[in-house]
Design a protein around this motif. Structure first.
Motif, PDB file in Angstrom:
ATOM      1  N   ALA A 151       0.837  -1.199   0.000  1.00  0.00           N
ATOM      2  CA  ALA A 151       0.000   0.000   0.000  1.00  0.00           C
ATOM      3  C   ALA A 151       0.868   1.243   0.000  1.00  0.00           C
ATOM      4  CB  ALA A 151      -0.911   0.008   1.231  1.00  0.00           C
ATOM      5  N   LYS A 152       0.400   2.261  -0.710  1.00  0.00           N
ATOM      6  CA  LYS A 152       1.037   3.568  -0.600  1.00  0.00           C
ATOM      7  C   LYS A 152       0.794   4.131   0.801  1.00  0.00           C
ATOM      8  CE  LYS A 152       0.494   5.092  -5.416  1.00  0.00           C
ATOM      9  NZ  LYS A 152      -0.121   6.139  -6.284  1.00  0.00           N
ATOM     10  N   THR A 153       1.580   5.124   1.165  1.00  0.00           N
ATOM     11  CA  THR A 153       1.328   5.810   2.431  1.00  0.00           C
ATOM     12  C   THR A 153       0.002   6.552   2.327  1.00  0.00           C
ATOM     13  OG1 THR A 153       3.700   6.096   2.821  1.00  0.00           O
ATOM     14  CG2 THR A 153       2.188   7.519   4.068  1.00  0.00           C
ATOM     15  N   PRO A 154      -0.967   6.280   3.202  1.00  0.00           N
ATOM     16  CA  PRO A 154      -2.286   6.921   3.094  1.00  0.00           C
ATOM     17  C   PRO A 154      -2.183   8.434   3.286  1.00  0.00           C
ATOM     18  CG  PRO A 154      -2.347   5.048   4.602  1.00  0.00           C
ATOM     19  CD  PRO A 154      -0.904   5.317   4.323  1.00  0.00           C
ATOM     20  N   PRO A 155      -3.105   9.197   2.703  1.00  0.00           N
ATOM     21  CA  PRO A 155      -3.078  10.661   2.847  1.00  0.00           C
ATOM     22  C   PRO A 155      -3.485  11.125   4.240  1.00  0.00           C
ATOM     23  CG  PRO A 155      -4.992   9.971   1.583  1.00  0.00           C
ATOM     24  CD  PRO A 155      -4.158   8.742   1.782  1.00  0.00           C
ATOM     25  N   PHE A 156      -4.018  10.236   5.045  1.00  0.00           N
ATOM     26  CA  PHE A 156      -4.314  10.547   6.444  1.00  0.00           C
ATOM     27  C   PHE A 156      -4.218   9.257   7.242  1.00  0.00           C
ATOM     28  CE2 PHE A 156      -8.330  10.278   4.055  1.00  0.00           C
ATOM     29  CZ  PHE A 156      -8.903   9.155   4.624  1.00  0.00           C
TER      30      PHE A 156
ATOM     31  N   ALA B 208      -9.423  16.984   6.782  1.00  0.00           N
ATOM     32  CA  ALA B 208     -10.590  17.712   6.297  1.00  0.00           C
ATOM     33  C   ALA B 208     -11.583  16.736   5.658  1.00  0.00           C
ATOM     34  CB  ALA B 208     -10.164  18.770   5.287  1.00  0.00           C
ATOM     35  N   GLU B 209     -12.865  17.074   5.755  1.00  0.00           N
ATOM     36  CA  GLU B 209     -13.881  16.182   5.205  1.00  0.00           C
ATOM     37  C   GLU B 209     -13.713  16.003   3.703  1.00  0.00           C
ATOM     38  OE1 GLU B 209     -18.567  15.463   5.902  1.00  0.00           O
ATOM     39  OE2 GLU B 209     -18.061  17.369   4.945  1.00  0.00           O
TER      40      GLU B 209
ATOM     41  N   ILE C 208     -25.367  13.262   8.196  1.00  0.00           N
ATOM     42  CA  ILE C 208     -25.749  11.974   7.614  1.00  0.00           C
ATOM     43  C   ILE C 208     -24.660  11.447   6.684  1.00  0.00           C
ATOM     44  CG2 ILE C 208     -28.237  12.360   7.798  1.00  0.00           C
ATOM     45  CD1 ILE C 208     -28.265  12.960   4.811  1.00  0.00           C
ATOM     46  N   ARG C 209     -23.710  12.312   6.285  1.00  0.00           N
ATOM     47  CA  ARG C 209     -22.616  11.810   5.448  1.00  0.00           C
ATOM     48  C   ARG C 209     -21.786  10.761   6.179  1.00  0.00           C
ATOM     49  NH1 ARG C 209     -22.730  17.267   4.001  1.00  0.00           N
ATOM     50  NH2 ARG C 209     -21.069  17.857   5.432  1.00  0.00           N
ATOM     51  N   ASP C 210     -21.812  10.807   7.512  1.00  0.00           N
ATOM     52  CA  ASP C 210     -21.030   9.848   8.292  1.00  0.00           C
ATOM     53  C   ASP C 210     -21.698   8.483   8.417  1.00  0.00           C
ATOM     54  OD1 ASP C 210     -18.902  11.522   8.703  1.00  0.00           O
ATOM     55  OD2 ASP C 210     -19.621  12.285  10.620  1.00  0.00           O
TER      56      ASP C 210
ATOM     57  N   PRO D 294     -21.239   9.244   0.189  1.00  0.00           N
ATOM     58  CA  PRO D 294     -22.141  10.398   0.094  1.00  0.00           C
ATOM     59  C   PRO D 294     -21.635  11.442  -0.887  1.00  0.00           C
ATOM     60  CG  PRO D 294     -20.735  10.638   1.997  1.00  0.00           C
ATOM     61  CD  PRO D 294     -20.364   9.324   1.368  1.00  0.00           C
ATOM     62  N   LYS D 295     -22.515  12.394  -1.158  1.00  0.00           N
ATOM     63  CA  LYS D 295     -22.164  13.551  -1.978  1.00  0.00           C
ATOM     64  C   LYS D 295     -21.821  14.732  -1.064  1.00  0.00           C
ATOM     65  CE  LYS D 295     -23.518  11.517  -5.894  1.00  0.00           C
ATOM     66  NZ  LYS D 295     -23.928  10.213  -5.374  1.00  0.00           N
ATOM     67  N   THR D 296     -21.137  15.718  -1.623  1.00  0.00           N
ATOM     68  CA  THR D 296     -20.835  16.946  -0.901  1.00  0.00           C
ATOM     69  C   THR D 296     -22.060  17.859  -0.907  1.00  0.00           C
ATOM     70  OG1 THR D 296     -20.092  18.160  -2.853  1.00  0.00           O
ATOM     71  CG2 THR D 296     -18.457  16.790  -1.716  1.00  0.00           C
ATOM     72  N   GLN D 297     -21.933  19.036  -0.293  1.00  0.00           N
ATOM     73  CA  GLN D 297     -23.041  19.988  -0.283  1.00  0.00           C
ATOM     74  C   GLN D 297     -23.304  20.579  -1.662  1.00  0.00           C
ATOM     75  OE1 GLN D 297     -22.274  22.759   2.942  1.00  0.00           O
ATOM     76  NE2 GLN D 297     -23.590  21.575   4.287  1.00  0.00           N
TER      77      GLN D 297
END
Length: 600
Positions: free
Chosen positions: A122-127, A136-137, A559-561, A566-569
């Protein structure tokens, strides 16, 4: 970090079979030979030993590489990194007492590795893949498949799955049958914009994605299905908030030969079953019930949070002759007292003033009740008689603060209704771990649309008015009440439904009140009107908003969680980059041509 002297090669799984998941082993498994598979959460090099926390969706198990069990495996384990996928075979050992981890289900044991296979790098994850990260979300949504590996996100989806299973089980046991309804259907006005799908085979014509299965579940009642349910995707092309998505899930149900009591009773039992099965929480049945008019009078909103007691009071009559012109001339003046609230700083009050402006208020009047004075810029405009009347109405005591809002009724109720919640949060008035379901009933059937200058259905055009209110559809539409009911949980609408109009002539009366003539009604709803002429039973139903319900049960802020992807705003998926452009060839196949964007 020491690098491996060996090139780590990805190996096939072969005949290896997982024997346990990573949250299953305990002291009863000591000395057993096991095979685990998962992702590397952490690697810790303790000199002659390497410890790996191996993770799957169930949890973590510590595995240890030792020179005694397999010296070559120990050497190769130096090359393992976070999020590598691996399988291990080994023997379960009890951890030394001073090494037990009480925070882990598997914290009393570890697995000594005899053999392992690297299944993928695996690559190093971005978080960091853990709950304590602060990414950030937008980044989480871009790499949603990584975000879902975090324990909390995994737990949310597992809980959602259990909840749906519990609801399906209850409905099955109560003689509901699950019926799927079409996703490509006819565009009908139901309150929000439709998502339209062009038809290649019928060029120039369009399907619509369903805003709900409303018409189809009514047709199923006409079909004699008696009790229907469905866990169904719905689509609405509307502006988004934290608790809205362009595509969302409903648990939809409909019943023949049922009145309001029948639908509300089965819905209460369903929700109580859900809470008991998933959270071991007993909800008291029947739920509290209040009318729409009472909800607006006491709480300002039609979805009140009743876990705390701050209530609004109409003081219009008390200040009608006031020297404070805003009060004297207002359509409605309401107030809300907060016991002990005078500790609020001027900055906090100013922040609350800015907050209510979101809901159309021009400001926020307030008075701090001191031992020997009323402290406020407006206090000098209130006579002693007015002060006495207001003080008696709220039983004001030194140390309290009272907030006022004056103006059009809708603005006053909405602004103070939402301020009520903000104040409850500020003063810790909302009990934790408490769920307070509430029915709101007797909604207005219609509401006036200032833009279109006509009456529109508050819920949808198929909701029945109360039996004695049919004649009001022509004489006084604004006074007609609906046989509708909303289920509110902790200040959030989690379900809504109604008893439906079940004969064609009454449905035509409703269409007429909405300004839909017979020709338009036949064009848009002819299939329903025809079905109602063939012996439709009385029927009604309710739809639970599954995403919002799961959000509340999991104490998530959005509800995105609790939605996998999900979609963004802005209604976009940043992971797949949808929506996106399509080729000119695809448009030609559909008989479509796009207008050029206007030049700025």
């Amino acid at each position: 970090m020491q690098e491996s002297r060996y090139e780590m090669e990805v190996q096939p799984l072969g005949w290896w079979v997982r024997s346990h998941h990573c949250n299953e082993l305990n002291l009863e498994n000591v000395d057993q030979h096991v095979c685990l598979m998962g992702w590397v959460q952490y690697r810790r090099d303790h000199g002659g030993l390497i410890f790996i926390d191996l993770r799957d969706r169930h949890g973590l198990t510590q595995v240890v590489f030792t020179p005694d069990a397999n010296a070559l495996a120990l050497e190769e384990a130096h090359g393992l990194r976070s999020e590598y996928v691996m399988a291990i075979k080994g023997v379960v050992r009890a951890r030394p007492k001073d090494m037990v981890n009480p925070n882990l289900q598997t914290g009393e044991i570890e697995v000594e590795v005899v053999e392992f296979r690297l299944l993928n790098k695996a690559k190093t994850p971005p978080f960091i893949i853990e709950d304590r990260m602060d990414a950030a979300e937008s980044l989480r949504l871009k790499y949603r498949y990584l975000d879902l590996r975090r324990p909390q996100m995994t737990s949310n989806l597992v809980f959602r799955s259990r909840a749906v299973q519990a609801m399906r089980s209850f409905l099955h046991d109560n003689n509901f049958i699950e019926v799927e309804t079409p996703v490509l259907t006819k565009s009908t006005p139901e309150g929000a914009r439709d998502f339209l799908v062009p038809s290649r085979l019928n060029q120039g014509e369009f399907y619509a994605l369903p805003q709900s299965p409303q018409l189809f579940k009514q047709l199923l009642m006409c079909s004699g299905m008696d009790r229907y349910y469905q866990v169904v995707k719905c689509f609405r092309d509307e502006d988004l908030r934290a608790d809205r998505q362009p595509e969302f899930t409903q648990v939809d149900l409909e019943m023949s030969f049922a009145d309001e009591e029948g639908v509300m009773s089965i819905s209460e039992k369903l929700l109580a079953h859900l809470f008991k099965e998933t959270m071991d929480i007993e909800l008291e049945i029947p739920f509290t019930r209040i009318s729409y008019a009472q909800a607006i009078a006491d709480y300002g909103l039609d979805k009140p949070d009743i876990r705390f007691d701050l209530k609004l009071k109409d003081i219009t009559s008390l200040v009608k002759g006031s020297e404070f012109r805003l009060f004297a001339e207002a359509e409605l003046v309401k107030a809300m007292a907060v016991p002990g609230g005078s500790e609020l700083s001027r900055k906090e009050i100013d922040d609350f003033t800015e907050y209510v402006k979101i809901y159309g208020a021009k400001g926020l009047a307030w008075i701090k009740i001191k031992e020997d004075e009323w402290q406020s810029p407006i206090a000098k405009f209130l006579s002693q008689e007015e002060r006495s009347a207001i003080g008696a109405e709220f039983d004001l005591q030194p140390g309290d603060i009272i907030f006022f809002q004056a103006g059009p009724a809708d603005m006053v109720n909405t602004a103070l209704g939402y301020l009520r919640v903000r104040l409850a949060e500020r003063f810790d008035l909302i009990p934790e771990n408490e769920f307070a379901p509430l029915w709101v009933t007797d909604f207005p059937l219609l509401e006036w649309d200032d833009e279109d200058k006509r009456w529109v259905a508050r819920h949808h055009p198929f909701t029945s008015p109360k039996d004695s209110h049919f004649e009001m559809l022509q004489s006084d539409p604004g006074q007609a009440l609906a046989r509708a009911y909303d289920l509110v949980l902790n200040g959030n609408e989690v379900g809504g439904g109604s008893i439906r109009i079940h004969n064609s002539s009454d449905q035509q009366k409703m269409f007429a009140a909405l300004g839909i003539d017979e020709e338009e009604a036949q064009a848009k709803f002819g299939f329903l009107l025809q079905a109602l002429e063939y012996g439709a039973p009385p029927h009604g139903g309710l739809a639970f908003g599954l995403d919002r319900l799961i959000m509340l049960m999991n104490k998530c802020s959005s509800i995105r969680d609790v939605i996998a992807f999900p979609k963004t705003q802005k209604a976009a998926c940043v992971m797949t980059d949808a929506p996106s452009h399509v080729s000119a060839a695809q448009l030609r196949e559909l008989g479509l041509k796009l207008r050029e964007k206007p030049k700025v």
